[in-house]
Scaffold this active site. Structure first.
Site: not given
Ligand code: OAD
Length: 273
Positions: A13-16, A87, A89, A106
């Site tokens: 999963p992503d974060f936000r 990332n 991962d 990171h």
């Molecule tokens: P976020 O979860 O903040 O953002 C992920 C982005 O990817 C969002 O804009 C989603 O809309 C988009 N997204 C997800 N799935 C997608 C898909 N299938 N197609 C297109 N877009 C998609 O993740 P990051 O920006 O990487 O820190 O977060 C930055 C940092 O915040 C991370 O490195 C982490 C966290 O705190 C640490 O782990 C230290």
């Protein structure tokens, strides 16, 4: 520039993203706020939640996505200057993107240190501790020992700042893929390319845009999608794996991408982690 969105198709999963993102799914840890799990001050007082999560996130169980292999293809075609990734991962390494082409802004799980005395810990030892549900403790000073993931409150690796200054002025096309651009200093990298460098955002949502209120307050630094005078910012909004396939097709590289994925999937045994 890449973020958690590129690994979602791998099952991470992503974060936000509301609902599915990690920060909406941490209730069981009773955190004061979701990002506390990655805050260095919180780790010092309450290390257990991070190590429970680390066990779930530990690299080894996940395979790179088409987007990771597209980045590898850019390298094979001789056009990848660098992949700055947020990332942790390590899927870029699993996809065989060479280490010198990566900036893991990171950090990653690849190495580990004590947060007190900075003594390096053996990779297999810390993995064993985490998988035995223990908080790893330094053999010298007893301090908490954690993988070298950059926590909120910690500095980014020296390599990030060195290569930021070196690479961004040379960049002639900036791809920004799968990130919300919410975390600094990474997010501000988009300002470090030259003023005539095209910037292509490939994401589910528009991020990093300059809005009119910001312009009125004198801030003009973000993307300028849909604004008068935008001469170089382009967005492709939608599922990024599909967008990557579209881009590969437009480049005439779709067959090359498929062949690379077929080859790597056959040979890839995740041995790097
Ligand atoms: P976020 O979860 O903040 O953002 C992920 C982005 O990817 C969002 O804009 C989603 O809309 C988009 N997204 C997800 N799935 C997608 C898909 N299938 N197609 C297109 N877009 C998609 O993740 P990051 O920006 O990487 O820190 O977060 C930055 C940092 O915040 C991370 O490195 C982490 C966290 O705190 C640490 O782990 C230290």
């Amino acid at each position: 520039m890449t973020g958690a969105g590129i690994s979602v198709a791998a099952g991470i999963p992503d974060f936000r993203t509301p609902g599915t993102g990690l920060y909406d799914n941490l209730q069981k840890y009773n955190l004061p706020h979701p990002t506390a799990i990655f805050e260095i001050d919180y780790l010092k007082t309450t290390p257990e939640p991070f190590f429970v999560l680390a066990k779930e996130m530990y690299p080894g169980n996940f395979k790179p996505t088409r987007c990771h292999y597209f980045i590898k293809l850019l390298h094979e075609k001789g056009v990848l200057l660098r992949n700055f990734t947020q990332n942790i991962d390590t899927l870029e390494r699993v996809a065989n993107i060479p280490a010198e082409k990566l900036v893991e802004a990171h950090g990653s799980f690849a190495e580990a240190h004590c947060i007190n005395c900075h003594q390096e810990a053996d990779k297999e030892w810390i993995k064993g501790e985490i998988f035995s549900n223990k908080v790893p403790r330094c053999s010298s000073c007893g301090g908490i020992t954690k993988p070298d993931i950059v926590f909120f409150g910690e500095g980014l690796p020296k390599r990030f700042f060195e290569l930021m200054s070196q690479d961004f002025p040379k960049c002639d096309l900036l791809l920004v893929i799968g990130t919300s651009l919410q975390v600094q200093p990474f997010a501000s990298l988009i300002h470090h390319v030259g003023l005539t460098t095209p910037r292509l955002l490939i994401n589910n949502e528009i991020v990093g845009n300059t809005d009119l209120q910001m312009v009125m307050r004198g801030f003009t630094q973000g993307f300028r999608f849909d604004m008068d005078g935008n001469y170089r910012d382009v967005k492709q909004i939608g599922d990024l794996q599909q967008s990557i396939d579209m881009l590969a097709s437009l480049l005439g590289w779709k067959d090359d991408l498929d062949a690379l994925i077929a080859k790597e999937s056959n040979t890839n045994n995740n041995a790097k982690y």
